[in-house]
Design a protein around this motif. Structure first.
Motif, PDB file in Angstrom:
ATOM      1  N   SER A 163     -62.822  39.195  26.985  1.00 15.11           N
ATOM      2  CA  SER A 163     -62.014  39.263  25.769  1.00 15.11           C
ATOM      3  C   SER A 163     -61.769  37.889  25.157  1.00 15.11           C
ATOM      4  CB  SER A 163     -60.673  39.927  26.083  1.00 15.11           C
ATOM      5  OG  SER A 163     -59.825  39.907  24.960  1.00 15.11           O
TER       6      SER A 163
ATOM      7  N   ASN B 203     -53.043  41.631  16.261  1.00 11.21           N
ATOM      8  CA  ASN B 203     -52.187  42.292  17.254  1.00 11.21           C
ATOM      9  C   ASN B 203     -50.839  42.724  16.677  1.00 11.21           C
ATOM     10  OD1 ASN B 203     -54.145  41.720  19.346  1.00 11.21           O
ATOM     11  ND2 ASN B 203     -53.400  39.613  19.314  1.00 11.21           N
TER      12      ASN B 203
ATOM     13  N   THR C 201     -59.900  47.663  29.108  1.00  5.41           N
ATOM     14  CA  THR C 201     -59.861  46.215  28.912  1.00  5.41           C
ATOM     15  C   THR C 201     -61.291  45.710  28.970  1.00  5.41           C
ATOM     16  OG1 THR C 201     -57.707  46.047  29.973  1.00  5.41           O
ATOM     17  CG2 THR C 201     -58.994  44.030  29.794  1.00  5.41           C
TER      18      THR C 201
ATOM     19  N   ASN D 164     -59.335  37.939  22.906  1.00  8.84           N
ATOM     20  CA  ASN D 164     -58.030  38.301  22.350  1.00  8.84           C
ATOM     21  C   ASN D 164     -57.024  38.563  23.470  1.00  8.84           C
ATOM     22  OD1 ASN D 164     -56.280  38.919  20.107  1.00  8.84           O
ATOM     23  ND2 ASN D 164     -56.532  41.100  20.576  1.00  8.84           N
ATOM     24  N   ASN D 165     -57.113  37.741  24.520  1.00 10.50           N
ATOM     25  CA  ASN D 165     -56.144  37.810  25.628  1.00 10.50           C
ATOM     26  C   ASN D 165     -56.042  39.211  26.234  1.00 10.50           C
ATOM     27  OD1 ASN D 165     -55.348  35.041  25.361  1.00 10.50           O
ATOM     28  ND2 ASN D 165     -54.117  35.636  23.581  1.00 10.50           N
ATOM     29  N   ASP D 166     -57.176  39.882  26.336  1.00 10.26           N
ATOM     30  CA  ASP D 166     -57.275  41.217  26.939  1.00 10.26           C
ATOM     31  C   ASP D 166     -56.487  42.283  26.184  1.00 10.26           C
ATOM     32  OD1 ASP D 166     -59.030  40.533  28.977  1.00 10.26           O
ATOM     33  OD2 ASP D 166     -57.421  39.969  30.350  1.00 10.26           O
TER      34      ASP D 166
END
Length: 474
Positions: free
Chosen positions: A430, A467, A426, A432-434
């Motif tokens: 981020s 995602n 991780t 990108n929400n981790d």
């Protein structure tokens, strides 16, 4: 008198226009490109650009290196490429040029020898494109030299599996070479110097690669076993599908041509540091440099995705190795290698997809990877630290392939998405929400230039989300 005047005018017009086309043709400007020149251009341009793309953006996604300049791409805002991160036009320009070669090979018997390589290159580049983005323009995408099109997005499954797709072009490319009975040599071939058998081995190694890539969706065992049993794939480093960079311009590795400040933006990642350190892997000294503040010649990696609010000092982290700047004549543009082929076969054997000795295949892959990177293999490496059975065998295979492929485009990130290995981290900050991205987003110009088709593809990926898994990863 009027009639005589009219006849004179008519004769004058006829006389002036009879050789008009010949007179107005520039004999120094060829009307059609030679396929040999175009083949050389496609191979070089794609290999050179994607080596740079992969080493800048791809290595951030695959966590080989970390960017020090608060790179938004490294923080997983993939719509904000910096020094790489925009492979879309590279794929499409070279796929269109390659399509010209393929068309010429079918229209002119003098160019028949180019059909096999053109089909194999089309399969190779199409796979790279769809593996990054998922559904993409394909069946209507390469007609720009004859008509203007707004191409539909083909599904990834159809790009792989349908007639005219990846596997079909590999099969037809091999068959075209096997059936070629002419005497005209393949020119412009900077991968195999005109050796058509080299192209067949290349195609079979690619088939192994792409069969493993889709192995979670379809039964590939019998096809893999047939190729493995025949043995006509890239089997030695001397057979690799590569071309060499040089130490000096214009054919040096592009990272060496950047100003030193841009080169120094990239340092060893924490992920790679931990993996190589745990393995006592001496390749770290080839791929990276000891950090300047080290008192014992040690290495130090930085977690990917640093935040601009956090101060970092270049002297505290390991720069990329001199092989990527001062000694780029030791580097290759890497299309497909024996080491990667053996790792893929080792995975297939370990999973029971083929009948073969997984450990032997794995050991060969590791040995060839050390040879490829010009590093001596420690005597106990394969029996102690990197033994196949030291932990999870599949993880060991994929991790070794990941290390070996650190100049092979986006390959490490793509294979992480397929297998979950190696275990990436991780990132620090981020955007990108981790979540680690699992596809590249379509570029903004697609929305502007191909809106209707883009909109449908965007809707199918939850608004062009990074995602949403591609077909083989679902």
């Amino acid at each position: 008198m009027k009639h005589i005047y009219s006849i004179l005018i008519l004769l004058l017009v006829i006389g002036c226009t009879k050789d008009f086309e010949e007179i107005n043709t520039n004999t120094n400007d060829p009307v059609a490109v030679q396929p040999s020149l175009l083949l050389r251009q496609v191979i070089y341009d794609f290999g050179e650009q994607m080596s740079y793309e992969g080493f800048t953006a791809g290595n951030l996604l695959g966590q080989y290196s970390t960017s020090l300049d608060f790179n938004l791409f490294d923080r997983h805002d993939l719509k904000s490429p910096q020094l790489g991160g925009n492979p879309w036009p590279i794929f499409y320009q070279n796929l269109r040029d390659n399509e010209i070669i393929l068309n010429l090979s079918q229209e002119n018997t003098a160019y028949t020898v180019y059909e096999g390589p053109a089909r194999i290159m089309k399969a190779y580049m199409a796979a790279g494109l769809t593996d990054l983005f998922g559904d993409v323009p394909y069946s209507e995408a390469f007609k720009g030299d004859t008509e203007t099109v707004t191409a539909v997005y083909d599904s990834q499954e159809s790009i792989y599996m349908d007639e005219g797709g990846i596997f079909d072009n590999l099969d037809k490319g091999i068959l075209a070479i096997q059936n070629y009975s002419g005497t005209i040599a393949l020119e412009g071939d900077i991968l195999f110097n005109g050796d058509l058998n080299g192209w067949i081995r290349f195609a079979n190694s690619l088939k192994i690669k792409y069969l493993m890539r889709v192995s979670g969706k379809i039964d590939v065992a019998s096809q893999l076993q047939a190729i493995a049993s025949e043995g006509n794939f890239i089997n030695d480093n001397s057979e690799n599908a590569i071309f060499n960079f040089t130490d000096g311009e214009p054919n040096s590795f592009r990272l060496a041509q950047l100003r030193i400040g841009d080169f120094n933006n990239y340092v060893l990642s924490e992920t790679m540091d931990e993996i190589l350190t745990d393995l006592n892997d001496p390749r770290i000294a080839q791929l990276y440099q000891p950090f300047a503040n080290s008192t014992d010649g040690g290495y130090n990696g930085l977690l990917n995705g640093i935040d601009a609010s956090v101060g970092v000092s270049l002297a505290d982290y390991s720069l990329l190795g001199t092989i990527f700047r001062e000694n780029t004549g030791l580097l290759d543009a890497n299309f497909m290698t024996s080491m990667e082929t053996h790792f893929l076969l080792a995975e297939a054997a370990q999973k029971g997809l083929i009948t073969a000795d997984a450990e032997s295949l794995y050991n060969t892959g590791v040995t060839q990877a050390f040879e490829y990177w010009l590093v001596d293999l420690p005597a106990d490496y394969l029996t102690v630290d990197a033994s196949l059975t030291n932990g999870n065998p599949i993880e060991n295979i994929i991790t070794q392939k990941w290390i070996a492929n650190s100049i092979n485009g986006y390959e490490g990130w793509v294979e992480y998405r397929r297998t979950g290995f190696p275990q990436l981290k991780t990132i620090s900050a981020s955007l990108n929400n981790d979540l680690i991205p699992i596809r590249m987003p379509y570029p903004a110009e697609e929305e502007a230039l191909n809106n209707a088709n883009y909109t449908e593809a965007s809707n199918n990926t939850e608004g062009n989300s990074i995602n949403v898994a591609v077909w083989w990863d679902e």
